[in-house]
Design a protein around this motif. Structure first.
Motif, PDB file in Angstrom:
ATOM      1  N   ALA A   1       0.845   4.220  -2.733  1.00 34.46           N
ATOM      2  CA  ALA A   1       0.602   5.610  -2.341  1.00 34.46           C
ATOM      3  C   ALA A   1       1.701   6.539  -2.865  1.00 34.46           C
ATOM      4  O   ALA A   1       1.439   7.707  -3.143  1.00 34.46           O
ATOM      5  CB  ALA A   1       0.501   5.722  -0.817  1.00 34.46           C
TER       6      ALA A   1
ATOM      7  N   GLY B   1       1.152   7.291   2.633  1.00 34.24           N
ATOM      8  CA  GLY B   1       2.045   6.157   2.432  1.00 34.24           C
ATOM      9  C   GLY B   1       3.128   6.063   3.481  1.00 34.24           C
ATOM     10  O   GLY B   1       3.492   4.971   3.923  1.00 34.24           O
TER      11      GLY B   1
ATOM     12  N   SER C   1      -1.023  11.854  -0.635  1.00 29.29           N
ATOM     13  CA  SER C   1      -0.924  10.417  -0.853  1.00 29.29           C
ATOM     14  C   SER C   1       0.400   9.872  -0.318  1.00 29.29           C
ATOM     15  O   SER C   1       0.437   8.823   0.324  1.00 29.29           O
ATOM     16  CB  SER C   1      -1.074  10.107  -2.340  1.00 29.29           C
ATOM     17  OG  SER C   1      -1.139   8.720  -2.555  1.00 29.29           O
ATOM     18  N   ARG C   2       1.488  10.598  -0.560  1.00 31.94           N
ATOM     19  CA  ARG C   2       2.794  10.155  -0.044  1.00 31.94           C
ATOM     20  C   ARG C   2       2.860  10.241   1.481  1.00 31.94           C
ATOM     21  O   ARG C   2       3.476   9.384   2.123  1.00 31.94           O
ATOM     22  CB  ARG C   2       3.920  10.959  -0.683  1.00 31.94           C
ATOM     23  CG  ARG C   2       4.118  10.648  -2.167  1.00 31.94           C
ATOM     24  CD  ARG C   2       5.378  11.274  -2.717  1.00 31.94           C
ATOM     25  NE  ARG C   2       5.467  12.716  -2.500  1.00 31.94           N
ATOM     26  CZ  ARG C   2       4.997  13.639  -3.337  1.00 31.94           C
ATOM     27  NH1 ARG C   2       4.380  13.271  -4.454  1.00 31.94           N
ATOM     28  NH2 ARG C   2       5.140  14.921  -3.066  1.00 31.94           N
TER      29      ARG C   2
ATOM     30  N   ASN D   1       0.832  -1.203   0.000  1.00 27.84           N
ATOM     31  CA  ASN D   1       0.000   0.000   0.000  1.00 27.84           C
ATOM     32  C   ASN D   1       0.865   1.251   0.000  1.00 27.84           C
ATOM     33  O   ASN D   1       0.545   2.245  -0.656  1.00 27.84           O
ATOM     34  CB  ASN D   1      -0.940  -0.021   1.204  1.00 27.84           C
ATOM     35  CG  ASN D   1      -2.054   0.980   1.096  1.00 27.84           C
ATOM     36  OD1 ASN D   1      -2.108   1.780   0.171  1.00 27.84           O
ATOM     37  ND2 ASN D   1      -2.942   0.943   2.063  1.00 27.84           N
ATOM     38  N   THR D   2       1.974   1.214   0.710  1.00 24.81           N
ATOM     39  CA  THR D   2       2.903   2.343   0.737  1.00 24.81           C
ATOM     40  C   THR D   2       3.456   2.611  -0.662  1.00 24.81           C
ATOM     41  O   THR D   2       3.486   3.772  -1.113  1.00 24.81           O
ATOM     42  CB  THR D   2       4.070   2.059   1.706  1.00 24.81           C
ATOM     43  OG1 THR D   2       3.548   1.967   3.032  1.00 24.81           O
ATOM     44  CG2 THR D   2       5.127   3.139   1.646  1.00 24.81           C
TER      45      THR D   2
ATOM     46  N   ASN E   1      -5.442   4.839  -5.081  1.00 26.39           N
ATOM     47  CA  ASN E   1      -5.925   4.102  -3.907  1.00 26.39           C
ATOM     48  C   ASN E   1      -6.262   5.033  -2.749  1.00 26.39           C
ATOM     49  O   ASN E   1      -7.210   4.773  -2.001  1.00 26.39           O
ATOM     50  CB  ASN E   1      -4.905   3.053  -3.487  1.00 26.39           C
ATOM     51  CG  ASN E   1      -4.761   1.967  -4.531  1.00 26.39           C
ATOM     52  OD1 ASN E   1      -5.698   1.690  -5.277  1.00 26.39           O
ATOM     53  ND2 ASN E   1      -3.596   1.379  -4.613  1.00 26.39           N
ATOM     54  N   THR E   2      -5.512   6.095  -2.595  1.00 28.28           N
ATOM     55  CA  THR E   2      -5.822   7.068  -1.550  1.00 28.28           C
ATOM     56  C   THR E   2      -7.172   7.709  -1.833  1.00 28.28           C
ATOM     57  O   THR E   2      -7.987   7.918  -0.927  1.00 28.28           O
ATOM     58  CB  THR E   2      -4.716   8.128  -1.448  1.00 28.28           C
ATOM     59  OG1 THR E   2      -3.462   7.471  -1.252  1.00 28.28           O
ATOM     60  CG2 THR E   2      -4.958   9.089  -0.297  1.00 28.28           C
TER      61      THR E   2
ATOM     62  N   THR F   1      -2.195   8.408  -6.766  1.00 27.64           N
ATOM     63  CA  THR F   1      -3.192   8.829  -5.764  1.00 27.64           C
ATOM     64  C   THR F   1      -4.459   7.978  -5.862  1.00 27.64           C
ATOM     65  O   THR F   1      -5.385   8.173  -5.081  1.00 27.64           O
ATOM     66  CB  THR F   1      -3.566  10.310  -5.961  1.00 27.64           C
ATOM     67  OG1 THR F   1      -4.143  10.472  -7.263  1.00 27.64           O
ATOM     68  CG2 THR F   1      -2.378  11.220  -5.790  1.00 27.64           C
TER      69      THR F   1
ATOM     70  N   THR G   1       1.639   4.725   6.597  1.00 28.24           N
ATOM     71  CA  THR G   1       1.394   3.299   6.395  1.00 28.24           C
ATOM     72  C   THR G   1       2.687   2.500   6.546  1.00 28.24           C
ATOM     73  O   THR G   1       2.690   1.416   7.131  1.00 28.24           O
ATOM     74  CB  THR G   1       0.759   3.060   5.013  1.00 28.24           C
ATOM     75  OG1 THR G   1      -0.447   3.833   4.930  1.00 28.24           O
ATOM     76  CG2 THR G   1       0.430   1.605   4.786  1.00 28.24           C
TER      77      THR G   1
END
Length: 133
Positions: free
Chosen positions: A30, A57, A53-54, A26-27, A36-37, A34, A60
């Motif tokens: 991310a 991530g 998003s980062r 997931n990271t 999935n975010t 964008t 996460t």
């Protein structure tokens, strides 16, 4: 191969390892997109940027490291508690974004984090005596 797996009894260490691996994936997502975010924060619109998003991530990844450490040190009470805190923070974040702030909407993107954090919290609280004593 089994020497790389957690060596403690029970399934919880393996669950923590699996959730850690998924979190690393997931990271990476991310950091690359964008998409999935945006699935999690469906109602956030233009608030979701490459930067947000980062940041998501990065959080996460920190969570993944804590969970990974807990998978291999599950009988250490401080590590166990830290993993509980990480799951609690995640749960509170996702639920408040959904219920209080209205930036998240129930769907595929939100269901996973809420179900994983809720299930993990119940499992970890119920297994405290088994793993920590």
């Amino acid at each position: 191969m089994t020497s790389f797996l957690p060596q403690h009894e029970g399934w919880l260490p393996y669950w923590l390892l699996l959730v850690s691996i998924l979190s690393v994936g997931n990271t990476i997502q991310a950091y690359l997109t964008t998409k999935n975010t945006r699935e999690v924060y469906m109602r956030a619109g233009q608030e979701i940027t490459a930067l947000t998003s980062r940041i998501f991530g990065t959080w996460t990844l920190v969570s993944a490291v804590v969970r990974l450490y807990a998978a291999y040190n599950i009988s250490n009470p401080q590590v166990y508690e830290l993993a509980l805190v990480v799951f609690t923070v995640a749960w509170v974040h996702f639920v408040t974004e959904w219920v209080v702030f209205g930036r998240a909407a129930w769907g595929r993107g939100l269901a996973g984090p809420i179900l994983i954090s809720t299930g993990s919290l119940f499992w970890m609280f119920s297994q405290w005596a088994f793993y920590v004593g």
